[in-house]
Design a protein around this motif. Structure first.
Motif, PDB file in Angstrom:
ATOM      1  N   THR A  18     -11.947  77.907 123.263  1.00 25.56           N
ATOM      2  CA  THR A  18     -10.638  77.885 123.912  1.00 25.56           C
ATOM      3  C   THR A  18     -10.191  76.444 124.141  1.00 25.56           C
ATOM      4  O   THR A  18     -11.015  75.525 124.229  1.00 25.56           O
ATOM      5  CB  THR A  18     -10.673  78.620 125.260  1.00 25.56           C
ATOM      6  OG1 THR A  18     -11.620  77.975 126.130  1.00 25.56           O
ATOM      7  CG2 THR A  18     -11.064  80.077 125.076  1.00 25.56           C
ATOM      8  N   ARG A  46      -5.294  72.190 115.361  1.00 29.27           N
ATOM      9  CA  ARG A  46      -4.370  73.254 114.985  1.00 29.27           C
ATOM     10  C   ARG A  46      -3.342  73.497 116.093  1.00 29.27           C
ATOM     11  O   ARG A  46      -2.165  73.741 115.821  1.00 29.27           O
ATOM     12  CB  ARG A  46      -5.142  74.537 114.700  1.00 29.27           C
ATOM     13  CG  ARG A  46      -5.958  74.492 113.417  1.00 29.27           C
ATOM     14  CD  ARG A  46      -6.339  75.904 113.001  1.00 29.27           C
ATOM     15  NE  ARG A  46      -7.120  75.920 111.774  1.00 29.27           N
ATOM     16  CZ  ARG A  46      -7.431  77.021 111.110  1.00 29.27           C
ATOM     17  NH1 ARG A  46      -7.031  78.203 111.589  1.00 29.27           N
ATOM     18  NH2 ARG A  46      -8.139  76.974 110.009  1.00 29.27           N
ATOM     19  N   TYR A  61     -14.382  73.135 118.365  1.00 30.88           N
ATOM     20  CA  TYR A  61     -13.359  72.819 119.362  1.00 30.88           C
ATOM     21  C   TYR A  61     -12.342  71.825 118.811  1.00 30.88           C
ATOM     22  O   TYR A  61     -11.130  71.979 119.036  1.00 30.88           O
ATOM     23  CB  TYR A  61     -14.028  72.251 120.619  1.00 30.88           C
ATOM     24  CG  TYR A  61     -13.052  71.778 121.674  1.00 30.88           C
ATOM     25  CD1 TYR A  61     -12.482  72.671 122.569  1.00 30.88           C
ATOM     26  CD2 TYR A  61     -12.706  70.434 121.770  1.00 30.88           C
ATOM     27  CE1 TYR A  61     -11.597  72.244 123.539  1.00 30.88           C
ATOM     28  CE2 TYR A  61     -11.819  69.998 122.722  1.00 30.88           C
ATOM     29  CZ  TYR A  61     -11.267  70.903 123.607  1.00 30.88           C
ATOM     30  OH  TYR A  61     -10.373  70.475 124.557  1.00 30.88           O
ATOM     31  N   PRO A 104      -5.860  81.170 115.019  1.00 27.24           N
ATOM     32  CA  PRO A 104      -5.874  80.898 116.455  1.00 27.24           C
ATOM     33  C   PRO A 104      -4.598  81.438 117.112  1.00 27.24           C
ATOM     34  O   PRO A 104      -3.505  81.350 116.546  1.00 27.24           O
ATOM     35  CB  PRO A 104      -5.926  79.371 116.517  1.00 27.24           C
ATOM     36  CG  PRO A 104      -6.503  78.944 115.216  1.00 27.24           C
ATOM     37  CD  PRO A 104      -6.030  79.954 114.216  1.00 27.24           C
ATOM     38  N   TRP A 147      -5.007  78.315 124.125  1.00 29.94           N
ATOM     39  CA  TRP A 147      -5.330  78.660 122.739  1.00 29.94           C
ATOM     40  C   TRP A 147      -6.747  79.221 122.645  1.00 29.94           C
ATOM     41  O   TRP A 147      -7.661  78.768 123.332  1.00 29.94           O
ATOM     42  CB  TRP A 147      -5.226  77.427 121.833  1.00 29.94           C
ATOM     43  CG  TRP A 147      -3.832  76.911 121.674  1.00 29.94           C
ATOM     44  CD1 TRP A 147      -3.186  76.026 122.476  1.00 29.94           C
ATOM     45  CD2 TRP A 147      -2.912  77.254 120.636  1.00 29.94           C
ATOM     46  NE1 TRP A 147      -1.919  75.794 122.013  1.00 29.94           N
ATOM     47  CE2 TRP A 147      -1.718  76.528 120.872  1.00 29.94           C
ATOM     48  CE3 TRP A 147      -2.974  78.091 119.523  1.00 29.94           C
ATOM     49  CZ2 TRP A 147      -0.613  76.623 120.057  1.00 29.94           C
ATOM     50  CZ3 TRP A 147      -1.873  78.185 118.693  1.00 29.94           C
ATOM     51  CH2 TRP A 147      -0.703  77.457 118.965  1.00 29.94           C
ATOM     52  N   THR A 148      -6.930  80.183 121.746  1.00 28.79           N
ATOM     53  CA  THR A 148      -8.236  80.796 121.504  1.00 28.79           C
ATOM     54  C   THR A 148      -8.458  80.891 120.004  1.00 28.79           C
ATOM     55  O   THR A 148      -7.569  81.342 119.261  1.00 28.79           O
ATOM     56  CB  THR A 148      -8.319  82.199 122.127  1.00 28.79           C
ATOM     57  OG1 THR A 148      -8.053  82.103 123.529  1.00 28.79           O
ATOM     58  CG2 THR A 148      -9.699  82.801 121.929  1.00 28.79           C
ATOM     59  N   GLY A 149      -9.633  80.445 119.546  1.00 22.57           N
ATOM     60  CA  GLY A 149      -9.993  80.518 118.129  1.00 22.57           C
ATOM     61  C   GLY A 149     -11.336  81.186 117.945  1.00 22.57           C
ATOM     62  O   GLY A 149     -12.179  81.184 118.856  1.00 22.57           O
ATOM     63  N   GLU A 158     -11.406  71.331 115.748  1.00 19.16           N
ATOM     64  CA  GLU A 158     -10.513  71.979 114.790  1.00 19.16           C
ATOM     65  C   GLU A 158      -9.431  72.786 115.500  1.00 19.16           C
ATOM     66  O   GLU A 158      -8.258  72.770 115.111  1.00 19.16           O
ATOM     67  CB  GLU A 158     -11.321  72.885 113.859  1.00 19.16           C
ATOM     68  CG  GLU A 158     -10.469  73.602 112.812  1.00 19.16           C
ATOM     69  CD  GLU A 158     -11.285  74.538 111.937  1.00 19.16           C
ATOM     70  OE1 GLU A 158     -10.685  75.226 111.087  1.00 19.16           O
ATOM     71  OE2 GLU A 158     -12.527  74.581 112.114  1.00 19.16           O
ATOM     72  N   LEU A 159      -9.818  73.500 116.566  1.00 16.95           N
ATOM     73  CA  LEU A 159      -8.826  74.273 117.330  1.00 16.95           C
ATOM     74  C   LEU A 159      -7.797  73.343 117.978  1.00 16.95           C
ATOM     75  O   LEU A 159      -6.596  73.648 117.983  1.00 16.95           O
ATOM     76  CB  LEU A 159      -9.532  75.116 118.393  1.00 16.95           C
ATOM     77  CG  LEU A 159      -8.617  75.927 119.311  1.00 16.95           C
ATOM     78  CD1 LEU A 159      -7.816  76.957 118.520  1.00 16.95           C
ATOM     79  CD2 LEU A 159      -9.432  76.611 120.411  1.00 16.95           C
ATOM     80  N   ARG A 160      -8.251  72.216 118.499  1.00 17.39           N
ATOM     81  CA  ARG A 160      -7.320  71.276 119.126  1.00 17.39           C
ATOM     82  C   ARG A 160      -6.310  70.746 118.112  1.00 17.39           C
ATOM     83  O   ARG A 160      -5.109  70.643 118.412  1.00 17.39           O
ATOM     84  CB  ARG A 160      -8.099  70.120 119.750  1.00 17.39           C
ATOM     85  CG  ARG A 160      -7.226  69.149 120.542  1.00 17.39           C
ATOM     86  CD  ARG A 160      -8.049  67.979 121.037  1.00 17.39           C
ATOM     87  NE  ARG A 160      -8.509  67.154 119.939  1.00 17.39           N
ATOM     88  CZ  ARG A 160      -7.783  66.219 119.328  1.00 17.39           C
ATOM     89  NH1 ARG A 160      -6.520  65.997 119.713  1.00 17.39           N
ATOM     90  NH2 ARG A 160      -8.277  65.517 118.338  1.00 17.39           N
TER      91      ARG A 160
END
Length: 276
Positions: A50, A91, A85, A142, A78-80, A87-89
Motif C-alpha cells: 500500500t 505508478r 513498494y 493497482p 493505493w493498493t498493489g 514500483e507502486l509509488r
C-alpha cells in the motif's frame, strides 16, 4: 681457475619455481576446495503493498451559484498486488492526474448542491459517496481509494471570520456568566448557613464586628428583620385566642386553631422544613 656450470657462462642453475613446488606438493596432498559464497536470496515481493499519497494541489469544483469554488484536498490510498513498494509509488505518481479527474467528475454535481459556506456539509457528503469505492474497479492493476477534505473559497473565509469572532465572544461571555452564577449561588448558600448558625448565639452581635464592619452591618440587619417577624406570630396567636372566646370553641377546637396559626407562620417564613 673458474669453472662455469654446465650450459655456458650465462646459464644459472635451475631452481624449482613457486608453481612447480606447489604442483609437487599437491601430488601427495591435494588442497581442499574452498566453498563458494552463498548466492543472495531473491528479493521478497509482498503479496499486497500500500501507498498513501497526498495530492500536491487542491481540486477546484464550483459551489452553488457558480460564484465561488470549493477546494478538495484528496488523500489517495493505493493498493498493489505482487509488486515492490517503489514500483507502486512510481505508478501512483504516473496515474495521479487520472485519479484527480475521477474525483472531480464525481464531485462536481454534488458540490453545486451546496452553498459556498457549507464546506463541512459537502465534505461529509463526498466521503459518504466515495468511501469504500476503488478505481479501477476490476483487474490486477493497482487501485486507489480516496478521502476528501473540503475547504471554502478564500473570499468566503474572509466573510465568515467576523461571524465566528462574534460567536466565539458570545459563547465565552455565556460561559463566564454561568461560572459567576454558580459561584454566587454557592457563596449565598454558605453565608446563609453562617448567618443561621450565628443567629441563636447571644454574643454574635458583638463578635461579628471582628470580621469587618460590612459583615457586622449585614448581620445586624439580618437579626433585626428576623425579630420583626415575632409580632406577626403574636398577632396570629391573639386572633386564635379571640376566636376561641367569641365562637365558644372547646379545648380541641382551640388547639386546632392555634396549630393552624403556627403552621401559617412557619410557611410564611420558610420554617416548616427546619422545624419538622
Amino acid at each position: 681457475m673458474i669453472i662455469n656450470p654446465p650450459g655456458g657462462p650465462g646459464t644459472r642453475p635451475s631452481v624449482p619455481g613457486q608453481v612447480a613446488r606447489h604442483r609437487w606438493w599437491h601430488a601427495f596432498f591435494p588442497p581442499a576446495e574452498l566453498p563458494l559464497p552463498p548466492a543472495p536470496p531473491p528479493p521478497v515481493v509482498p503479496a499486497t503493498v500500500t501507498f498513501r499519497q497526498d495530492a500536491p494541489a487542491p481540486i477546484l469544483v464550483p459551489a452553488k451559484g457558480d460564484a465561488f469554488d470549493f477546494r478538495l484536498h484528496a488523500l489517495y490510498h493505493w493498493t498493489g498486488q505482487n509488486m515492490a513498494y517503489e514500483e507502486l509509488r512510481l505508478r501512483a505518481e504516473r496515474y495521479l492526474g487520472w485519479a484527480a479527474g475521477i474525483v472531480r467528475e464525481r464531485a462536481v454535481d454534488l458540490a453545486r448542491e451546496h452553498e459556498p459556506h457549507r464546506s463541512h456539509d459537502l465534505e461529509r457528503a463526498l466521503n459518504s459517496r466515495l468511501g469504500g469505492q476503488r478505481w479501477p474497479r476490476e483487474g490486477a492493476l493497482p487501485h486507489f481509494g480516496v478521502l476528501i477534505r473540503v475547504s471554502p473559497d478564500e473570499r468566503v473565509r474572509e466573510r465568515l471570520r467576523p461571524y465566528w469572532e462574534e460567536r466565539i465572544r458570545l459563547e465565552c461571555d455565556h460561559e463566564l456568566q454561568k461560572i459567576k452564577a454558580t459561584q454566587a449561588n454557592e457563596l449565598t448558600r454558605r453565608w446563609c448557613a453562617v448567618l443561621q448558625g450565628l443567629e441563636d448565639d447571644p454574643v454574635t452581635s458583638h463578635a461579628a464586628r471582628l470580621t469587618g464592619e460590612q459583615f457586622a452591618e449585614v448581620f445586624r440587619r439580618y437579626v433585626e428583620e428576623r425579630r420583626e417577624s415575632v409580632p406577626e406570630l403574636v398577632k396570629l396567636l391573639r386572633e386564635a385566642v379571640r376566636g376561641h372566646g367569641d365562637l365558644g370553641m372547646g379545648p380541641s377546637e382551640y388547639t386546632e386553631a392555634w396549630d393552624a396559626a403556627l403552621r401559617t407562620y412557619e410557611r410564611q417564613h420558610g420554617l416548616s422544613e427546619r422545624v419538622n
